[in-house]
Design a protein around this motif. Structure first.
Motif, PDB file in Angstrom:
ATOM      1  N   ALA A 157       0.783  -1.150  -0.004  1.00 40.12           N
ATOM      2  CA  ALA A 157      -0.054  -0.088  -0.101  1.00 40.12           C
ATOM      3  C   ALA A 157       0.815   1.387   0.434  1.00 40.12           C
ATOM      4  CB  ALA A 157      -0.788   0.312   1.426  1.00 40.12           C
ATOM      5  N   ARG A 158       1.679   1.090   1.096  1.00 35.62           N
ATOM      6  CA  ARG A 158       2.827   2.739   0.558  1.00 35.62           C
ATOM      7  C   ARG A 158       3.244   2.170  -0.603  1.00 35.62           C
ATOM      8  NH1 ARG A 158       4.806  -0.005   5.600  1.00 35.62           N
ATOM      9  NH2 ARG A 158       6.345  -0.363   4.645  1.00 35.62           N
ATOM     10  N   SER A 159       3.841   2.034  -1.136  1.00 36.62           N
ATOM     11  CA  SER A 159       4.819   1.448  -2.273  1.00 36.62           C
ATOM     12  C   SER A 159       3.982   2.309  -3.463  1.00 36.62           C
ATOM     13  CB  SER A 159       5.564   0.600  -2.750  1.00 36.62           C
ATOM     14  OG  SER A 159       4.679  -0.983  -2.938  1.00 36.62           O
ATOM     15  N   THR A 160       2.757   1.919  -3.731  1.00 36.45           N
ATOM     16  CA  THR A 160       1.320   1.778  -4.734  1.00 36.45           C
ATOM     17  C   THR A 160       0.890   3.182  -4.472  1.00 36.45           C
ATOM     18  OG1 THR A 160      -0.139  -0.248  -4.077  1.00 36.45           O
ATOM     19  CG2 THR A 160       1.294  -0.402  -5.382  1.00 36.45           C
ATOM     20  N   GLY A 161       0.970   2.886  -3.007  1.00 40.15           N
ATOM     21  CA  GLY A 161       0.118   4.712  -3.155  1.00 40.15           C
ATOM     22  C   GLY A 161      -1.400   3.901  -2.843  1.00 40.15           C
ATOM     23  N   GLN A 162      -1.659   2.561  -3.171  1.00 41.53           N
ATOM     24  CA  GLN A 162      -2.925   2.706  -3.514  1.00 41.53           C
ATOM     25  C   GLN A 162      -3.488   1.478  -2.824  1.00 41.53           C
ATOM     26  OE1 GLN A 162      -4.198   3.439  -6.246  1.00 41.53           O
ATOM     27  NE2 GLN A 162      -3.126   4.060  -7.347  1.00 41.53           N
ATOM     28  N   ARG A 163      -4.886   1.813  -2.149  1.00 38.63           N
ATOM     29  CA  ARG A 163      -5.739   0.520  -1.354  1.00 38.63           C
ATOM     30  C   ARG A 163      -6.530  -0.629  -1.807  1.00 38.63           C
ATOM     31  NH1 ARG A 163      -7.505   0.965   3.616  1.00 38.63           N
ATOM     32  NH2 ARG A 163      -7.718  -1.103   3.705  1.00 38.63           N
ATOM     33  N   PHE A 227       9.058  -4.300  -8.432  1.00 39.85           N
ATOM     34  CA  PHE A 227      10.431  -4.222  -8.469  1.00 39.85           C
ATOM     35  C   PHE A 227      11.157  -3.277  -7.814  1.00 39.85           C
ATOM     36  CE2 PHE A 227       8.149  -6.784 -11.640  1.00 39.85           C
ATOM     37  CZ  PHE A 227       8.416  -7.960 -11.217  1.00 39.85           C
ATOM     38  N   THR A 228      10.794  -1.475  -7.587  1.00 39.11           N
ATOM     39  CA  THR A 228      11.235  -0.637  -7.193  1.00 39.11           C
ATOM     40  C   THR A 228      12.026  -1.141  -5.085  1.00 39.11           C
ATOM     41  OG1 THR A 228      10.081   1.042  -8.187  1.00 39.11           O
ATOM     42  CG2 THR A 228      10.568   1.542  -5.896  1.00 39.11           C
ATOM     43  N   VAL A 229      10.612  -2.101  -4.465  1.00 38.47           N
ATOM     44  CA  VAL A 229      10.961  -2.700  -3.607  1.00 38.47           C
ATOM     45  C   VAL A 229      12.076  -3.709  -3.625  1.00 38.47           C
ATOM     46  CG1 VAL A 229       9.756  -3.988  -1.801  1.00 38.47           C
ATOM     47  CG2 VAL A 229       8.473  -1.704  -2.712  1.00 38.47           C
ATOM     48  N   ILE A 230      12.273  -4.438  -4.733  1.00 40.16           N
ATOM     49  CA  ILE A 230      13.111  -5.649  -4.535  1.00 40.16           C
ATOM     50  C   ILE A 230      14.507  -4.902  -4.783  1.00 40.16           C
ATOM     51  CG2 ILE A 230      14.205  -6.757  -6.359  1.00 40.16           C
ATOM     52  CD1 ILE A 230      11.649  -8.093  -7.085  1.00 40.16           C
ATOM     53  N   GLY A 231      14.612  -3.740  -5.299  1.00 37.10           N
ATOM     54  CA  GLY A 231      15.900  -2.536  -5.172  1.00 37.10           C
ATOM     55  C   GLY A 231      15.841  -2.141  -4.382  1.00 37.10           C
ATOM     56  N   THR A 232      15.275  -1.371  -3.467  1.00 35.90           N
ATOM     57  CA  THR A 232      15.436  -1.235  -2.159  1.00 35.90           C
ATOM     58  C   THR A 232      15.722  -1.828  -1.162  1.00 35.90           C
ATOM     59  OG1 THR A 232      14.062   0.648  -2.512  1.00 35.90           O
ATOM     60  CG2 THR A 232      15.049   0.267  -0.173  1.00 35.90           C
ATOM     61  N   SER A 233      15.447  -3.456  -1.198  1.00 31.89           N
ATOM     62  CA  SER A 233      15.766  -4.571   0.207  1.00 31.89           C
ATOM     63  C   SER A 233      16.988  -4.583  -0.274  1.00 31.89           C
ATOM     64  CB  SER A 233      14.714  -5.154   0.087  1.00 31.89           C
ATOM     65  OG  SER A 233      13.561  -4.706  -0.085  1.00 31.89           O
ATOM     66  N   LEU A 234      16.979  -5.065  -1.620  1.00 32.64           N
ATOM     67  CA  LEU A 234      18.949  -5.281  -2.450  1.00 32.64           C
ATOM     68  C   LEU A 234      19.894  -4.516  -1.670  1.00 32.64           C
ATOM     69  CD1 LEU A 234      17.312  -6.598  -5.690  1.00 32.64           C
ATOM     70  CD2 LEU A 234      18.398  -7.776  -3.870  1.00 32.64           C
ATOM     71  N   ARG A 235      19.543  -3.583  -1.814  1.00 29.53           N
ATOM     72  CA  ARG A 235      21.149  -2.306  -1.301  1.00 29.53           C
ATOM     73  C   ARG A 235      20.906  -2.431  -0.171  1.00 29.53           C
ATOM     74  NH1 ARG A 235      18.644  -0.629  -6.205  1.00 29.53           N
ATOM     75  NH2 ARG A 235      17.019   0.702  -5.645  1.00 29.53           N
ATOM     76  N   ALA A 236      20.210  -2.838   0.460  1.00 30.96           N
ATOM     77  CA  ALA A 236      19.663  -2.887   2.091  1.00 30.96           C
ATOM     78  C   ALA A 236      20.160  -4.378   2.248  1.00 30.96           C
ATOM     79  CB  ALA A 236      18.219  -2.492   3.150  1.00 30.96           C
TER      80      ALA A 236
END
Length: 240
Positions: A157-163, A227-236
């Motif tokens: 919900a946070r990453s897409t801005g949708q419910r 996929f943006t979430v994946i990238g953020t998690s991978l870099r962390a």
């Protein structure tokens, strides 16, 4: 660096297979280097892969998780199995999670995550969530869509801005009993089937979705967000 799990298929000889559409969004949207991981039980060097990889994607597949993995009844006639993939997926994903590295799942991958956390699967959703044939038109098969409701405050919900959003539906199995420690991120708006799950048991994201964000990542902001979430998690994970 993200590992992408292959499947076992037969093209006149045993081959390792993964649909190309899973790879491009990881490179372009997650900014990740992709390593294909063979689903060969006797040749998988799980320990070395856990050290090498920063994360893992369990892809969708034409095969289904074998009932023996979660104590279920026989699969309906005609549904495919891939026991080597089951073994490698559960062992590698479990090791990655214990090492504090992120694991993601799409379709079959979501189901593998649920089984890894002690959950079960059902084929009761088949008639509603899988329309068409693997041997037919893929545009029609992956064009079957329905709405899902996202959990307020959840990662999706946070990453897409949708419910609420529309997703495609191409699966013969679904979550029956939710695995221990998993949080529901989305459910189908019509029948309440669990459509996404998340956990952070060892400090890194574990996230699975039942739909196929790789199918329309070029044109869907919500799919690109996955996929943006994946990238953020991978870099962390790499930084850690």
């Amino acid at each position: 660096m993200i590992g992408v799990l292959c499947c076992n298929e037969d093209n006149g000889r045993p081959v390792q297979s993964v649909a190309t559409r899973f790879l491009s969004p990881l490179s372009r949207l997650a900014d990740a280097a992709v390593v294909l991981v063979p689903a060969v039980r006797d040749d998988a060097n799980i320990a070395s892969l856990i050290v090498l990889l920063d994360g893992l994607l369990l892809t969708g597949s034409r095969s289904n998780v074998a009932p023996e993995q979660y104590g279920g009844g026989p699969l309906p006639a005609g549904q495919r199995r891939d026991p080597d993939r089951d073994t490698v997926a559960l062992a590698l994903a479990g090791g990655m999670i214990e090492a504090g590295k992120p694991v993601f799942g799409i379709c079959r991958g979501l189901q593998e995550i649920n089984v890894l956390f002690g959950g079960t699967l059902s084929t009761a959703c088949h008639a509603r969530h899988h329309r068409g044939s693997w041997d037919g038109c893929y545009q029609e098969l992956f064009g079957h869509c329905h709405d899902v409701e996202l959990r307020a405050g959840g990662l999706l919900a946070r990453s897409t801005g949708q419910r609420r959003m529309s997703v495609n539906s191409v699966h013969e199995q679904g979550i029956d009993r939710l695995g221990a420690g998993l949080t529901i991120e989305a459910v189908a708006a019509d029948d309440g089937l669990v459509e996404a799950v998340r956990a952070r048991p060892c400090g890194a994201d574990v996230l699975g979705v039942q739909w196929h964000p790789e199918w329309d990542a070029e044109r869907s902001p919500e799919s690109r967000a996955f996929f943006t979430v994946i990238g953020t998690s991978l870099r962390a994970a790499a930084a850690g």
